[in-house]
Design a protein around this motif. Structure first.
Motif, mmCIF file in Angstrom:
data_model
loop_
_atom_site.group_PDB
_atom_site.id
_atom_site.type_symbol
_atom_site.label_atom_id
_atom_site.label_comp_id
_atom_site.label_asym_id
_atom_site.label_seq_id
_atom_site.Cartn_x
_atom_site.Cartn_y
_atom_site.Cartn_z
ATOM 1 N N LYS A 1 -1.012 11.283 0.456
ATOM 2 C CA LYS A 1 -0.212 12.173 0.819
ATOM 3 C C LYS A 1 0.033 13.439 0.053
ATOM 4 N N ASN B 1 0.862 -1.173 0.091
ATOM 5 C CA ASN B 1 -0.005 -0.051 -0.089
ATOM 6 C C ASN B 1 0.913 1.366 -0.007
ATOM 7 N N LYS B 2 2.084 0.939 -0.366
ATOM 8 C CA LYS B 2 2.988 2.300 -0.227
ATOM 9 C C LYS B 2 2.404 3.237 -1.122
ATOM 10 N N ILE C 1 -1.668 11.231 8.893
ATOM 11 C CA ILE C 1 -0.847 11.166 7.592
ATOM 12 C C ILE C 1 0.695 11.053 8.209
ATOM 13 N N TYR D 1 1.344 7.612 9.843
ATOM 14 C CA TYR D 1 1.920 6.452 8.531
ATOM 15 C C TYR D 1 3.029 7.083 7.854
ATOM 16 N N ASN D 2 3.422 8.180 7.836
ATOM 17 C CA ASN D 2 4.714 8.670 7.301
ATOM 18 C C ASN D 2 5.748 8.109 7.797
ATOM 19 N N PHE E 1 -8.255 3.762 4.188
ATOM 20 C CA PHE E 1 -6.981 3.357 4.099
ATOM 21 C C PHE E 1 -6.465 2.720 5.603
ATOM 22 N N TYR F 1 -0.677 5.163 -0.200
ATOM 23 C CA TYR F 1 -0.280 6.011 0.582
ATOM 24 C C TYR F 1 0.420 7.463 -0.074
#
Length: 974
Positions: free
Chosen positions: A273, A265-266, A714, A717-718, A689, A269
């Motif tokens: 972002k 899922n990169k 965000i 997850y970053n 997500f 993401y």
């Protein structure tokens, strides 16, 4: 200490055991340092007597978990703590004594019972011959007179012994205690004073009781414990913790899934972002424009704010003045209304009072010299007479009675009238007028009747009365007799003028009464003569009318004085109320004018403010629009300084300031609505997500409410995605380490198997240095659990050096093994958990191999040899320990085997303790000492009913000459 004793020989001997009211013995002494055979019926306590040595040798102080600690066994199985306590310590006078010897000297250990299945020890630094008198009277073959714990404790203190009731202290005292003041109490020469060493000794000592039974559980325990003891470092000992590895595997497996999810899922993401950063930049532009327009709107409002605020304040003041005047006006109106009501009610009261006064004065005018209250009383009496006449007219019998009463009343009143008139005419003949004033006051105070008594007194009578009245004192309000106050008697002054007025009043009253009675009598007489009843009815009507008139007159007279007083007060109040109403009316008129003027002033100011308010209709639209923008994009606070900086930057960029007009406001609102829709879409994408890519720092079911919350998610997850490569490498390292630990644990289990095999092989080599019975060779055969072998092969079939986790089947196999063999509490696998069972293999002189059980004698011989070998592993080097080996049912062996067994046990430095129901010459010849248990019975009443055996040193019979003792040739050996 071990190095210092390396070249020394340590000799430890269990010399004898003594029973006092214990184990079916009344009093018995049994030697343990030489072979001994016990002949007697089954269940006589032969083997159980020797089992008591476990109580002596094991560092225990209670019988809890007796089946594990001591393994006392009978025909029906293992005995409970209750059974064992009752068997060995049935009485407060129950004792067990063991005499021991080592190189430091001889000592005795005494066991006695305590509460709660506990027992304690007393150590004495003396041979048993020196303490026998505490328990046994040799001259009388009976118990000592003072047989109790207190006397033994006193003896212990006197002779410097020890009293011990702590398990740990017992271990330190009885094991490895080679030097020091209490070394003579050391019983077992262990090479190390550890829990494992003690456990190994207990397992080996239990084998002495399993000899001849074929039981190998104690042997397996001993071998496993000895191997653990011999392994050098603690970390080398068997301690496989596979359960924790399975937990770690589950953690690593979960981490693998998390990392794979992040990799998958990169890209998604990164897209989210990018959208968020674009949306964040647009929001910044919108919030800055919102701040500039809000500032412009504020400045525009300020231009008219002063006037508006001033008018608003004037309106508030005018409203307050008008409201206050209106409140005062209504308050005065209310007061006038209440005053009118009170005046009306007061007028009615005055009218009623005036009417009442007029009637009372009219009645009083008809009765001179009489006050209102007295006249009311007279009229009440007259009313009662009329009521009686009324009743009499209604009843013929009553008329007759009433006529008789009236006739008597007229006669009585006439006589009384004559007497009163006579008294009035002859006032000077009254008794009280003939006496001094003070004496007259006394008699008048005692009884007012003295004032009407007419009698001429002599001088002697006057003196007597004066003498009597001198006892009284009339100076106070209350009459005193000999200075004592008389109850309910007040002082009254006799006045001749008052008496005259009283007589005149009484005469007038009597005349009126006689007149009324004559009138009533005449009326009743007429009623009796009236046969038609018309006259009676007329009389009744007249009486009724007269009663009504009297009721009004009596009421008026009773109220007369109060009415006279109240009417003046009420008239005064009427005057005051009239004055007050006049003043309130004038005040109301003035307040009405002021109120109307205040209302006009208020309306003038309100009209001015309405004109100004009509100018700010655009401001309201601007404000509503800006508020909608705030709702759409969220609130961001800007200080005045920051707003000024934003305005300057905008002007430099666009060449002019942002104008506050309808077009600009509407455009900003449109952009804010567009932002809100895009934010909502992104929020739903991020929430989806989160469901797809869980993160422990983010609530999976969270509903995003603000941009700040979205920003935090965000950013969280970053952190995960930016460190993904590092996490993947760390996971590979953790898996590699995990696999290395599994490999090490499996290797440890495999090495343990080799150590078991090698150790058993070593025992087998040493075991066959001497031939046992008719066997060429005897071997201990070790069996490991079948699934243990399967687990051991896992190491060979799996590459544990890779950075990938093993498959589920690999861990299921490990966990199944753990579930079956690991300790339920610690979850660890120990050396003993590997061993399934131990049995023996035999090769006879013909070379034939068999695992069939051998005779009890052969098994006992093998057990004695193994015990000697194993004790050598835990004892100090060169130490010897003379202990008994139990050979049950020795009478079932042939003569050769009997002799061989005894020789083998003797060779290893042990003593044989044999038991069999039937006495045999071959047993007596081989063992050379025996006791016929059934022949040795206590000759006195027992302290405990079941304890009747009485085995004494002289009860032992011997074959030939043994240690200087002459053989006793018995009939059975003839």
């Amino acid at each position: 200490m071990t190095d210092m004793l390396a070249d020394e020989t340590l000799n430890y001997i269990l010399k004898r055991i003594v029973f006092v009211n214990s184990a079916n013995h009344a009093y018995s002494e049994i030697r343990l340092d030489n072979h001994l055979a016990l002949f007697g019926a089954n269940n006589a306590g032969k083997t159980a007597s020797l089992a008591a040595t476990k109580l002596m040798l094991y560092p225990e102080t209670d019988l809890s978990h007796c089946h594990k600690k001591f393994q006392f066994k009978g025909k029906t199985g293992v005995y409970s703590k209750e059974d064992s306590y009752e068997f060995y310590f049935p009485s407060p006078q129950s004792f067990l004594i063991m005499e021991t010897k080592n190189d430091a000297g001889v000592a005795c250990m005494v066991l006695y019972r305590d509460k709660g299945f506990r027992y304690y020890r007393i150590f004495l630094p003396l041979a048993y011959d020196e303490i026998r008198h505490l328990f046994w009277d040799e001259q009388n073959d009976n118990f000592a007179d003072n047989l109790n714990v207190d006397s033994i404790l006193a003896f212990q203190k006197k002779h410097g012994g020890l009293h011990v009731n702590d398990d740990r202290q017992l271990t330190e005292l009885m094991y490895s205690n080679f030097t020091g003041a209490h070394s003579r109490y050391s019983i077992v020469p262990l090479s190390e004073n550890t829990t494992k060493a003690v456990h190994a000794f207990r397992s080996i000592y239990q084998m002495a009781f399993d000899a001849g039974t074929g039981g190998t559980e104690a042997l397996a325990d001993a071998i496993a414990t000895l191997i653990e003891m011999k392994r050098g470092r603690p970390q080398e000992r068997m301690n496989a913790d596979l359960a924790s590895l399975e937990e770690e595997y589950q953690t690593l497996l979960q981490k693998n899934e998390e990392l794979q999810c992040l990799k998958n899922n990169k890209e998604n993401y990164e897209n989210l972002k990018s959208k968020f950063e674009s949306l964040q930049a647009r929001r910044k532009t919108l919030t800055e424009q919102h701040a500039m327009l809000s500032k412009a709107l504020s400045n525009s409002k300020t231009s008219y704010a002063t006037s508006f605020n001033d008018l608003s304040k004037k309106i508030t003041d005018a409203q307050s003045v008008h409201k206050d005047l209106e409140f005062k006006f209504k308050d005065v109106e209310t007061k006038i209304d209440k005053l009118d009501g009170a005046t009306s009610e007061l007028n009615k009261i005055i009218d009623r009072q005036q009417e009442n006064i007029h009637l009372a004065e009219q009645v009083l005018s008809q009765h001179s010299n009489t006050d209102a209250i007295e006249l009311a009383s007279i009229l009440s009496e007259r009313k009662e007479q009329f009521e009686k006449q009324q009743s009499a007219l209604l009843d013929a019998v009553s008329i007759t009675e009433q006529l008789e009463k009236l006739t008597n009343s007229i006669h009585h009143n006439t006589e009384n009238l004559k007497r009163q008139q006579n008294n009035l005419n002859n006032l000077n003949n009254l008794i009280l007028t003939q006496l001094p004033a003070e004496s007259a006051d006394v008699l008048f105070s005692l009884n007012n009747g003295f004032a009407e008594l007419a009698l001429e007194l002599t001088s002697e009578q006057i003196d007597s009365i004066k003498s009597f009245t001198n006892w009284f004192d009339t100076t106070d309000h209350q009459l005193l007799f000999n200075q004592v106050q008389m109850p309910n008697t007040t002082t009254q002054r006799f006045q001749i003028e008052e008496q005259k007025q009283s007589l005149m009043h009484s005469i007038s009253k009597l005349e009126q009464q006689i007149k009324d009675d004559n009138s009533n009598r005449t009326m009743l007489l007429n009623a009796t003569k009236d046969t038609s009843g018309a006259s009676r009815q007329q009389s009744l009507d007249e009486i009724k009318k007269e009663i009504a008139t009297l009721n009004k007159q009596i009421d008026a007279l009773e109220r007369y004085r109060i009415s006279l007083k109240d009417i003046e007060s009420n008239k005064q109040q009427m005057t005051e109320k009239a004055d007050l109403k006049l003043a309130l009316s004038e005040q109301l008129q003035a307040l009405g004018k002021e109120k109307d003027q205040a209302y006009q002033a208020l309306q003038t100011v309100i009209n001015k403010r309405d004109k100004i308010e009509s100018q700010q209709s655009n401001f309201d639209h601007y404000t509503d629009s800006l508020n909608q923008v705030t709702t759409s994009i969220g609130v961001t606070y800007y200080s005045d300084t920051k707003v000024s900086e934003v305005i300057e930057a905008y002007s430099q960029q666009h060449g002019e300031s942002l104008q506050l007009d309808m077009s600009t406001i509407n455009n900003l609102a449109h952009q804010a609505n567009t932002y809100s829709r895009e934010y909502s879409s992104l929020k739903h994408q991020v929430e989806a997500f989160i469901q797809q890519v869980p993160n422990e720092s983010v609530d999976t079911f969270a509903h995003i409410q603000t941009l700040t919350q979205l920003s935090d998610i965000i950013a969280t997850y970053n952190t995960s995605f930016s460190s993904l490569d590092y996490q993947i490498q760390t996971q590979a390292n953790n898996i590699s380490r995990h696999n290395q630990i599994i490999s090490s644990q499996l290797r440890e289990i495999s090495d343990a198997s080799h150590m078991l095999t090698d150790y058993v092989a070593k025992i087998n080599t040493e075991l066959n240095t001497h031939q046992i019975s008719n066997l060429k060779q005897v071997r201990i055969k070790l069996h490991c659990h079948a699934d243990f072998e399967h687990v051991r092969k896992l190491q060979q079939n799996h590459d544990l050096t890779q950075t990938e986790l093993m498959n589920d089947e690999f861990y299921r196999t490990l966990m199944a093994f753990m579930e079956k063999h690991a300790n339920k509490k610690t979850k660890l696998i120990k050396m003993r958990d590997i061993i399934s069972k131990i049995n023996f293999e035999y090769i006879d002189v013909n070379g034939v191999l068999t695992d069939k059980s051998q005779s009890g004698g052969t098994t006992s011989t093998i057990t004695a040899s193994i015990i000697a070998i194993l004790l050598g592993q835990i004892f100090m080097q060169g130490a010897s320990f003379k202990m008994p080996i139990v050979i049950d049912e020795i009478g079932d062996l042939d003569d050769d085997n009997t002799s061989t067994i005894i020789d083998c046990i003797d060779r290893h430095g042990f003593s044989a303790f044999c038991a069999t129901p039937t006495q045999r010459a071959s047993v007596c010849q081989s063992v050379r000492r025996w006791i016929r248990v059934d022949y040795n019975v206590f000759q006195h009443p027992p302290t405990v009913a079941s304890c009747v055996l009485n085995i004494l040193p002289e009860s032992v019979e011997v074959w030939g000459k043994v240690d200087g003792e002459q053989a006793l040739l018995t009939e059975v050996m003839a």
